[in-house]
Each structure stands twice: as structure tokens, then as C-alpha cells.
Write an enzyme that holds these catalytic residues in place. Structure first.
Site, PDB file in Angstrom:
ATOM      1  N   HIS A  73       0.922  -1.043   0.069  1.00  0.00           N
ATOM      2  CA  HIS A  73      -0.004  -0.030   0.073  1.00  0.00           C
ATOM      3  C   HIS A  73       0.818   1.132   0.043  1.00  0.00           C
ATOM      4  O   HIS A  73       2.146   1.071   0.158  1.00  0.00           O
ATOM      5  CB  HIS A  73      -0.995   0.049   1.172  1.00  0.00           C
ATOM      6  CG  HIS A  73      -2.086  -0.907   1.068  1.00  0.00           C
ATOM      7  ND1 HIS A  73      -2.181  -2.315   1.469  1.00  0.00           N
ATOM      8  CD2 HIS A  73      -3.298  -0.628   0.763  1.00  0.00           C
ATOM      9  CE1 HIS A  73      -3.187  -2.790   1.118  1.00  0.00           C
ATOM     10  NE2 HIS A  73      -4.241  -1.756   0.722  1.00  0.00           N
ATOM     11  N   LYS A 105      -0.850   4.900   4.456  1.00  0.00           N
ATOM     12  CA  LYS A 105      -1.665   3.996   5.187  1.00  0.00           C
ATOM     13  C   LYS A 105      -1.476   3.559   6.797  1.00  0.00           C
ATOM     14  O   LYS A 105      -0.128   3.515   6.879  1.00  0.00           O
ATOM     15  CB  LYS A 105      -1.845   2.721   4.366  1.00  0.00           C
ATOM     16  CG  LYS A 105      -2.862   1.640   5.109  1.00  0.00           C
ATOM     17  CD  LYS A 105      -2.973   0.462   4.092  1.00  0.00           C
ATOM     18  CE  LYS A 105      -3.950  -0.487   4.764  1.00  0.00           C
ATOM     19  NZ  LYS A 105      -5.465  -0.019   5.013  1.00  0.00           N
TER      20      LYS A 105
HETATM   21  P1  NAP Z   1      -6.769  10.329   3.449  1.00  0.00           P
HETATM   22  O1  NAP Z   1      -6.636  10.877   2.018  1.00  0.00           O
HETATM   23  O2  NAP Z   1      -6.059  10.562   4.343  1.00  0.00           O
HETATM   24  O3  NAP Z   1      -8.294  10.985   3.912  1.00  0.00           O
HETATM   25  C1  NAP Z   1      -8.709  10.781   5.202  1.00  0.00           C
HETATM   26  C2  NAP Z   1      -9.694  11.726   5.671  1.00  0.00           C
HETATM   27  O4  NAP Z   1     -10.066  11.411   7.211  1.00  0.00           O
HETATM   28  C3  NAP Z   1      -9.171  13.220   5.776  1.00  0.00           C
HETATM   29  O5  NAP Z   1     -10.239  14.085   5.207  1.00  0.00           O
HETATM   30  C4  NAP Z   1      -8.830  13.626   7.002  1.00  0.00           C
HETATM   31  O6  NAP Z   1      -8.944  15.117   7.214  1.00  0.00           O
HETATM   32  C5  NAP Z   1      -9.904  12.945   7.937  1.00  0.00           C
HETATM   33  N1  NAP Z   1      -9.426  12.723   9.108  1.00  0.00           N
HETATM   34  C6  NAP Z   1      -8.206  12.062   9.516  1.00  0.00           C
HETATM   35  N2  NAP Z   1      -8.328  12.255  10.835  1.00  0.00           N
HETATM   36  C7  NAP Z   1      -9.324  12.919  11.226  1.00  0.00           C
HETATM   37  C8  NAP Z   1      -9.908  12.980  12.688  1.00  0.00           C
HETATM   38  N3  NAP Z   1      -9.077  12.591  13.541  1.00  0.00           N
HETATM   39  N4  NAP Z   1     -11.045  13.651  12.979  1.00  0.00           N
HETATM   40  C9  NAP Z   1     -11.876  13.914  11.620  1.00  0.00           C
HETATM   41  N5  NAP Z   1     -11.146  13.514  10.247  1.00  0.00           N
HETATM   42  C10 NAP Z   1     -10.151  13.030  10.131  1.00  0.00           C
HETATM   43  O7  NAP Z   1      -7.155   8.761   3.307  1.00  0.00           O
HETATM   44  P2  NAP Z   1      -7.963   8.073   2.232  1.00  0.00           P
HETATM   45  O8  NAP Z   1      -7.209   7.709   1.277  1.00  0.00           O
HETATM   46  O9  NAP Z   1      -8.974   8.744   1.372  1.00  0.00           O
HETATM   47  O10 NAP Z   1      -8.770   6.868   3.169  1.00  0.00           O
HETATM   48  C11 NAP Z   1      -9.816   7.067   3.875  1.00  0.00           C
HETATM   49  C12 NAP Z   1     -10.192   5.744   4.470  1.00  0.00           C
HETATM   50  O11 NAP Z   1     -10.459   4.876   3.512  1.00  0.00           O
HETATM   51  C13 NAP Z   1      -8.844   5.136   5.235  1.00  0.00           C
HETATM   52  O12 NAP Z   1      -9.119   4.382   6.339  1.00  0.00           O
HETATM   53  C14 NAP Z   1      -8.415   4.070   4.367  1.00  0.00           C
HETATM   54  O13 NAP Z   1      -7.624   3.014   4.692  1.00  0.00           O
HETATM   55  C15 NAP Z   1      -9.937   3.578   3.762  1.00  0.00           C
HETATM   56  N6  NAP Z   1      -9.742   2.913   2.241  1.00  0.00           N
HETATM   57  C16 NAP Z   1     -10.797   2.039   2.421  1.00  0.00           C
HETATM   58  C17 NAP Z   1     -10.855   1.173   0.958  1.00  0.00           C
HETATM   59  C18 NAP Z   1     -11.973   0.110   0.962  1.00  0.00           C
HETATM   60  O14 NAP Z   1     -11.936  -0.370  -0.282  1.00  0.00           O
HETATM   61  N7  NAP Z   1     -12.665  -0.310   1.981  1.00  0.00           N
HETATM   62  C19 NAP Z   1     -10.045   1.741  -0.159  1.00  0.00           C
HETATM   63  C20 NAP Z   1      -9.195   2.634   0.158  1.00  0.00           C
HETATM   64  C21 NAP Z   1      -8.993   3.252   1.401  1.00  0.00           C
HETATM   65  P3  NAP Z   1      -7.529  15.715   7.814  1.00  0.00           P
HETATM   66  O15 NAP Z   1      -6.891  16.154   6.373  1.00  0.00           O
HETATM   67  O16 NAP Z   1      -8.104  16.999   8.671  1.00  0.00           O
HETATM   68  O17 NAP Z   1      -6.655  15.133   8.533  1.00  0.00           O
END
Ligand code: NAP
Length: 269
Positions: A154, A158
Site C-alpha cells: 500500500h 496507510k
Molecule cells: P486520506 O486521504 O488520508 O483522507 C482521510 C480523511 O479523514 C481526511 O479528510 C482527514 O482529514 C480525515 N481525518 C483524519 N483524521 C481525522 C480526525 N481525527 N477527525 C476527523 N477527520 C479526520 O485517506 P484516504 O485514502 O481517503 O482513505 C480514507 C479511509 O478509507 C482510510 O481508512 C483508508 O484505509 C480507507 N480505504 C478503504 C478502502 C476500501 O476499499 N474499504 C479503499 C481505500 C481506502 P484531515 O485532512 O483533517 O486529516
């Protein structure tokens, strides 16, 4: 009939992709966003391309109180996503959890909550249809090849390891694999961690590098042969079909379902 959606994590990579998918869907309507920044702003102020005047809330309670919705979609981080989901289910809003890394105890608590409130909830460690097929093929192969190791790769942002997909793959493999102690019985690690993590004798190795998105190889070994089943998510667009399908499905169920494979066509399994 349109489906009104609240999304948490609208500035994230998955959130941005999901907003695009929702905007281009004929019956999905984005009615509010939950974001720890930007309270009171319109989405178009932080995501110009969206051109949506959807309101942003910092406080999830306020959001669910003020905005009627059919589905809540969480795309944040595990602890915050868990809090959001509890609030959504308490407000009887069906929930799709994209956030990965929930613990078994958290999933158990949400299972009870969804059942008590008779509201749908879908958690999928991987929303890419190809990844679900990769897990199903691995389950099939494990019947004949009990020796197996997983390499999951990844991006370096992550925070959980191993990935939810790797753990789910191991769960599915265990449904068909005869228990087996793999490798040499006297094996030692001269460098700690060299053989990866272990779940019931199955080794899992996690790689984190910039440039990667989400990739997994399930490698089976047998006499004179190996079988490798590989899936690569090359961009976050790969997860959107599964999320769209889950949003359409979750409003018709009244309990928590874990894993996209459990809502795809049962004749495929
Ligand atoms: P990302 O770009 O880092 O986005 C994460 C989001 O969560 C950002 O908007 C961030 O805001 C917010 N956040 C982080 N800490 C927070 C807190 N303490 N309170 C409120 N908001 C908070 O990550 P991503 O790639 O979009 O992934 C998001 C999630 O989806 C992750 O858990 C990832 O593992 C998961 N995911 C799942 C799949 C699936 O198929 N199930 C696939 C890909 C990813 P800030 O900028 O303010 O930190």
C-alpha cells in the site's frame, strides 16, 4: 427515488473520489459533509470542482440532527469513523463504512447497534470488485494448496498493517484450508520480522511505499508449482463501484454485513 447521502472525510483522497461518483450518479444526492475543519462552509469552497453547495458540519451530532439522510458514508480514520458510525446508527441512518482498520470489538459493537435499531450497515475491507474476486479465488485455491503466504502493498500514508483485505483473505482461506504448520519447524529469524506476521501459520508481509495504491499477492506453493493470485488497485476509482453498489444495497437491509462478497450475487460464490 433519490438517495440522500452524508459523507465524512470529504477532503480525503477517497472522499474526493466518492463525491465525484455521487455527483455523477442519477439518483444519489449529497446532502451534507462531516469534516473536522470548515464548519459552516459550502463544499464548493473547499472542492471547487464539485460545484456543490452542500453544507459542511464539524459536529456529527449536529449534522445528523439537522439533515435528514438515507445513507452515511464514512471515509476517515478508524477511531473517528467508529464514533461517526455509532452516531449515524443511533439516528437510524444506514451506513457504509469505507474506512478500514476497525477492530473486531468495534465491529461487534456496531453489529449489535445495527440490529437493535434495525438499520443497515455495510463494512468492506476492500470495495474493489476485483479484490473480492481475488479473495474468492484464494479461498478456492486453499482447498488444494494449504501452503500460502500473502504480500500486501500500500501507499506509505496507510496507518494500519496488515491491511483489512489481507486479514479478510486469511479468514476466507481458513474456510477451506486444512490447518497446517508451514515452513521449517526449526526456522529462526536472524532479523526480527523477516518472516512477517503470522495468523494460524499463514505469513503476511506488509509493504508501504509512495507510488503504490492497494495491491495484494496471494502465493500458494505445492510440489513443483506455485500459484499466484494478484490484484492491483491502480487508483481510488477502483473502489467506487463497490461503494455505489453498497449505498444502493444498504437501505434495504436491517443489520450489519461485513464484506462486499456477502452482498454480491450469491450464485457467484
Ligand atoms: P486520506 O486521504 O488520508 O483522507 C482521510 C480523511 O479523514 C481526511 O479528510 C482527514 O482529514 C480525515 N481525518 C483524519 N483524521 C481525522 C480526525 N481525527 N477527525 C476527523 N477527520 C479526520 O485517506 P484516504 O485514502 O481517503 O482513505 C480514507 C479511509 O478509507 C482510510 O481508512 C483508508 O484505509 C480507507 N480505504 C478503504 C478502502 C476500501 O476499499 N474499504 C479503499 C481505500 C481506502 P484531515 O485532512 O483533517 O486529516
Amino acid at each position: 427515488m433519490s438517495i440522500n447521502i452524508i459523507i465524512a472525510g470529504p477532503r480525503g483522497k477517497m472522499g474526493t473520489e466518492a463525491i465525484n461518483m455521487i455527483k455523477n450518479h442519477p439518483t444519489f444526492q449529497l446532502v451534507a459533509c462531516i469534516d473536522r475543519k470548515n464548519n459552516g462552509k459550502k463544499l464548493s469552497e473547499i472542492n471547487h470542482e464539485s460545484q456543490l453547495d452542500t453544507q459542511i458540519f464539524e459536529n456529527p451530532e449536529e449534522c445528523f440532527k439537522q439533515v435528514p439522510a438515507d445513507v452515511f458514508l464514512d471515509l476517515t480514520v478508524p477511531d473517528i469513523g467508529f464514533q461517526h458510525t455509532k452516531i449515524a446508527l443511533e439516528h437510524e441512518v444506514a451506513t457504509v463504512i469505507g474506512t478500514s482498520g476497525f477492530t473486531n470489538d468495534q465491529i461487534e459493537e456496531l453489529t449489535v447497534l445495527a440490529e437493535r435499531n434495525k438499520v443497515g450497515c455495510i463494512i468492506a475491507p476492500n470495495f474493489a470488485i476485483g479484490a473480492v474476486l481475488m479473495m474468492q479465488f484464494a479461498k478456492q485455491a486453499a482447498r488444494y494448496f494449504p501452503d500460502v503466504e500473502i504480500i500486501e502493498k500500500h501507499h506509505d500514508q496507510k496507518i494500519d498493517a496488515p491491511s483489512g483485505t489481507a486479514l479478510k483473505t486469511i479468514d476466507m482461506i481458513q474456510e477451506t484450508r486444512e490447518p497446517k504448520q508451514q515452513g521449517h519447524p526449526d526456522e529462526t529469524e536472524t532479523l526480527s520480522g523477516a518472516r512477517g506476521a503470522e495468523v494460524d501459520g499463514i505469513r503476511v508481509h506488509s509493504m508501504r511505499l509512495p507510488g503504490l495504491v492497494a495491491h495484494q499477492e496471494v502465493i500458494f506453493g505445492g510440489l513443483g508449482q506455485t500459484l499466484t493470485i494478484t490484484h492491483d488497485s491502480l487508483s481510488r476509482a477502483s473502489f467506487m463501484d463497490g461503494i455505489r453498489f453498497s449505498i444502493e444495497h444498504v437501505i434495504n437491509i436491517d443489520k450489519l454485513i461485513y464484506g462486499l462478497e456477502n452482498i454480491l450475487d450469491p450464485s457467484d460464490q
